[in-house]
Design an enzyme around this catalytic site. Structure first.
Site, PDB file in Angstrom:
ATOM      1  N   ASN A   1       1.232  22.461  -1.191  1.00 48.80           N
ATOM      2  CA  ASN A   1       0.185  22.123  -0.220  1.00 48.80           C
ATOM      3  C   ASN A   1       0.504  22.827   1.108  1.00 48.80           C
ATOM      4  O   ASN A   1       1.492  22.495   1.758  1.00 48.80           O
ATOM      5  CB  ASN A   1       0.164  20.596  -0.054  1.00 48.80           C
TER       6      ASN A   1
ATOM      7  N   HIS B   1      -9.031  22.462  -1.699  1.00 52.40           N
ATOM      8  CA  HIS B   1      -7.732  22.348  -1.036  1.00 52.40           C
ATOM      9  C   HIS B   1      -6.686  22.050  -2.104  1.00 52.40           C
ATOM     10  O   HIS B   1      -6.903  21.217  -2.993  1.00 52.40           O
ATOM     11  CB  HIS B   1      -7.780  21.220   0.001  1.00 52.40           C
TER      12      HIS B   1
ATOM     13  N   CYS C   1      -5.635  19.146   6.607  1.00 56.42           N
ATOM     14  CA  CYS C   1      -5.938  19.989   5.442  1.00 56.42           C
ATOM     15  C   CYS C   1      -7.396  20.417   5.382  1.00 56.42           C
ATOM     16  O   CYS C   1      -7.751  21.319   4.625  1.00 56.42           O
ATOM     17  CB  CYS C   1      -5.574  19.261   4.162  1.00 56.42           C
TER      18      CYS C   1
HETATM   19  N1  ACO Z   1      10.670  12.359  -7.163  1.00 58.36           N
HETATM   20  C1  ACO Z   1      10.854  11.286  -7.952  1.00 58.36           C
HETATM   21  N2  ACO Z   1      10.271  10.088  -7.746  1.00 58.36           N
HETATM   22  C2  ACO Z   1       9.475   9.992  -6.670  1.00 58.36           C
HETATM   23  C3  ACO Z   1       9.233  11.071  -5.795  1.00 58.36           C
HETATM   24  C4  ACO Z   1       9.887  12.285  -6.069  1.00 58.36           C
HETATM   25  N3  ACO Z   1       9.726  13.377  -5.309  1.00 58.36           N
HETATM   26  N4  ACO Z   1       8.394  10.661  -4.824  1.00 58.36           N
HETATM   27  C5  ACO Z   1       8.080   9.397  -5.082  1.00 58.36           C
HETATM   28  N5  ACO Z   1       8.744   8.969  -6.197  1.00 58.36           N
HETATM   29  C6  ACO Z   1       8.702   7.656  -6.843  1.00 58.36           C
HETATM   30  C7  ACO Z   1       8.273   6.553  -5.912  1.00 58.36           C
HETATM   31  O1  ACO Z   1       9.371   6.046  -5.187  1.00 58.36           O
HETATM   32  C8  ACO Z   1       7.706   5.542  -6.885  1.00 58.36           C
HETATM   33  O2  ACO Z   1       8.782   4.821  -7.467  1.00 58.36           O
HETATM   34  P1  ACO Z   1       8.631   3.247  -7.836  1.00 58.36           P
HETATM   35  O3  ACO Z   1       7.539   3.209  -8.858  1.00 58.36           O
HETATM   36  O4  ACO Z   1       9.983   2.914  -8.359  1.00 58.36           O
HETATM   37  O5  ACO Z   1       8.251   2.585  -6.554  1.00 58.36           O
HETATM   38  C9  ACO Z   1       7.081   6.388  -7.981  1.00 58.36           C
HETATM   39  O6  ACO Z   1       7.691   7.690  -7.865  1.00 58.36           O
HETATM   40  C10 ACO Z   1       5.573   6.539  -7.876  1.00 58.36           C
HETATM   41  O7  ACO Z   1       5.260   6.871  -6.500  1.00 58.36           O
HETATM   42  P2  ACO Z   1       3.782   7.109  -6.048  1.00 58.36           P
HETATM   43  O8  ACO Z   1       3.774   7.410  -4.584  1.00 58.36           O
HETATM   44  O9  ACO Z   1       2.928   5.967  -6.520  1.00 58.36           O
HETATM   45  O10 ACO Z   1       3.411   8.423  -6.877  1.00 58.36           O
HETATM   46  P3  ACO Z   1       2.034   9.129  -7.049  1.00 58.36           P
HETATM   47  O11 ACO Z   1       1.726   9.249  -8.472  1.00 58.36           O
HETATM   48  O12 ACO Z   1       0.982   8.522  -6.146  1.00 58.36           O
HETATM   49  O13 ACO Z   1       2.330  10.599  -6.494  1.00 58.36           O
HETATM   50  C11 ACO Z   1       1.904  11.907  -4.506  1.00 58.36           C
HETATM   51  C12 ACO Z   1       2.739  10.791  -5.159  1.00 58.36           C
HETATM   52  C13 ACO Z   1       2.195  13.181  -5.254  1.00 58.36           C
HETATM   53  C14 ACO Z   1       2.311  12.030  -3.057  1.00 58.36           C
HETATM   54  C15 ACO Z   1       0.395  11.576  -4.604  1.00 58.36           C
HETATM   55  O14 ACO Z   1       0.200  10.237  -4.210  1.00 58.36           O
HETATM   56  C16 ACO Z   1      -0.501  12.466  -3.784  1.00 58.36           C
HETATM   57  O15 ACO Z   1      -0.671  13.637  -4.080  1.00 58.36           O
HETATM   58  N6  ACO Z   1      -1.162  11.917  -2.750  1.00 58.36           N
HETATM   59  C17 ACO Z   1      -2.215  12.593  -1.991  1.00 58.36           C
HETATM   60  C18 ACO Z   1      -1.689  13.711  -1.135  1.00 58.36           C
HETATM   61  C19 ACO Z   1      -2.845  14.318  -0.363  1.00 58.36           C
HETATM   62  O16 ACO Z   1      -3.855  14.721  -0.921  1.00 58.36           O
HETATM   63  N7  ACO Z   1      -2.742  14.348   0.950  1.00 58.36           N
HETATM   64  C20 ACO Z   1      -3.838  14.819   1.769  1.00 58.36           C
HETATM   65  C21 ACO Z   1      -3.642  16.186   2.208  1.00 58.36           C
HETATM   66  S1  ACO Z   1      -2.104  16.432   3.024  1.00 58.36           S
HETATM   67  C22 ACO Z   1      -2.433  16.761   4.710  1.00 58.36           C
HETATM   68  O17 ACO Z   1      -3.498  16.512   5.228  1.00 58.36           O
HETATM   69  C23 ACO Z   1      -1.317  17.281   5.545  1.00 58.36           C
END
Ligand code: ACO
Length: 328
Positions: free
Chosen positions: A282, A252, A113
């Site tokens: 993204n 980003h 990214c």
């Molecule tokens: N729908 C419903 N529930 C979901 C989903 C979904 N799509 N995905 C995950 N959950 C659940 C999980 O299983 C978890 O359940 P549990 O509490 O029962 O275990 C709960 O939701 C919370 O999951 P988290 O992963 O802790 O959720 P979070 O608030 O962290 O959000 C996300 C997830 C959106 C992926 C976030 O962590 C994020 O944006 N991370 C950074 C992404 C990023 O910036 N990446 C870098 C760039 S990408 C690249 O370089 C290609």
């Protein structure tokens, strides 16, 4: 004194739109969860087009807006993690062919990214050293081709698209500073584990879906917020620029919560922030140039506007840039 300037911007998004409600039918998720946790409502998905098609369309627009002919371009660099082919030919070579060029420097870079920030640094060096005159930089991604559509933790996040810019020497409106960095020790938190030299393609890697993106989202999130905030504070301080002087903050577009966290720590207003994550999701290396293009087409980005860019991605890689827009 002449220095490197972004003299034009272009972008392309494929037509097909995949909504959160469509995803509700594919995996166990909800529109409410996706919007609350990411700010994403829709993403565009390429059907018959491949990464180089998206990159070519963005590039063509950027070249036209620069009032140049394709033959004026003497280097094409494409940042992508979803190239047309795994090893060769490069997506940049494929784009150069679509542009009708047969004698031009062309290569890909891989910085996930953060790709577009890395491209700015390379292009700035090439034109300011006098080695190249007009460098075409492109962020192009067909992330839908490396997304596991059964993994709700990742498939709701990503989309397809491309953005491109031409970097040339100009008397004013320069790229003021670019900062890039990485920390390879955290690479496994955001990885496509299969089909490289570590896990060459086999029936086993395919069965285990190792050729798709895998992400420990929550751990990536925390590192991203802290790293981006510090990086942006550093580049502003180094250049003696206050956040209030920034015309447009163009980060980003991974997650609205990450963007808001950085925005709040810097005290940036909503008017200063460019947000496209809701409609495009993204798009990795394409997200910043696509957002710059959105600001340009909506009239928010003008000749001379001071932009602050930042990005964080797989590697881990991160970076930021300060530049005045040289396009018209
Ligand atoms: N729908 C419903 N529930 C979901 C989903 C979904 N799509 N995905 C995950 N959950 C659940 C999980 O299983 C978890 O359940 P549990 O509490 O029962 O275990 C709960 O939701 C919370 O999951 P988290 O992963 O802790 O959720 P979070 O608030 O962290 O959000 C996300 C997830 C959106 C992926 C976030 O962590 C994020 O944006 N991370 C950074 C992404 C990023 O910036 N990446 C870098 C760039 S990408 C690249 O370089 C290609």
């Amino acid at each position: 004194m002449k220095k490197a300037s972004m003299i034009s911007i272009g972008a392309y998004v494929p037509e097909f739109i995949l909504t959160n409600h469509d995803l509700e039918k594919m995996v166990e998720t909800s529109d409410e969860w996706i919007v609350k946790r990411t700010g994403i409502h829709t993403r565009h998905i390429a059907k018959d087009e491949v990464t180089s098609d998206l990159g070519y369309k963005a590039a063509k627009q950027a070249i036209e807006r620069a009032k140049l002919a394709p033959s004026d371009i003497d280097a094409i660099i494409c940042a992508t993690i979803s190239p047309d082919y795994l090893c060769m030919p490069s997506t940049a070579c494929r784009i150069s062919n679509l542009l009708g060029l047969t004698n031009v420097t062309a290569f890909d870079i891989s910085a996930a990214c953060t790709g577009f920030i890395y491209l700015l640094e390379i292009a700035k060096s090439l034109v300011e050293s006098g080695m190249k005159k007009n460098v075409l930089i492109i962020g192009a991604e067909k992330l839908s081709s490396i997304t596991n559509w059964e993994d709700r933790g990742t498939c709701v996040l990503f989309g397809d698209g491309a953005g491109a810019a031409v970097i040339s020497l100009r008397e004013d409106n320069h790229i003021i500073d670019v900062h890039t960095s990485s920390d390879g020790s955290k690479g496994e938190l955001l990885i496509t584990p299969g089909c490289g030299s570590v896990n060459p393609m086999s029936q086993d890697t395919l069965d285990k879906k190792l050729h798709f993106m895998h992400m420990a989202g929550n751990e990536v999130f925390k590192v991203a917020v802290n790293t981006l905030t510090n990086d942006v504070i550093d580049i502003l301080a180094k250049n003696g620029i206050l956040s209030s002087q920034i015309d447009l903050f163009i980060p980003h577009q991974a997650n609205l919560r990450i963007i808001n966290a950085v925005q709040q720590k810097l005290g940036l207003s909503d008017e200063q922030c460019v947000l496209t994550v809701a409609k495009y999701g993204n798009t990795s290396s394409a997200s910043i140039p696509m957002a710059i293009n959105d600001a340009f087409e909506s009239g928010r980005l003008k000749n001379g506007s001071l932009m602050l860019l930042d990005a964080f991605g797989g590697g881990f890689t991160w970076g930021s840039a300060l530049l005045k827009f040289g396009g018209k």
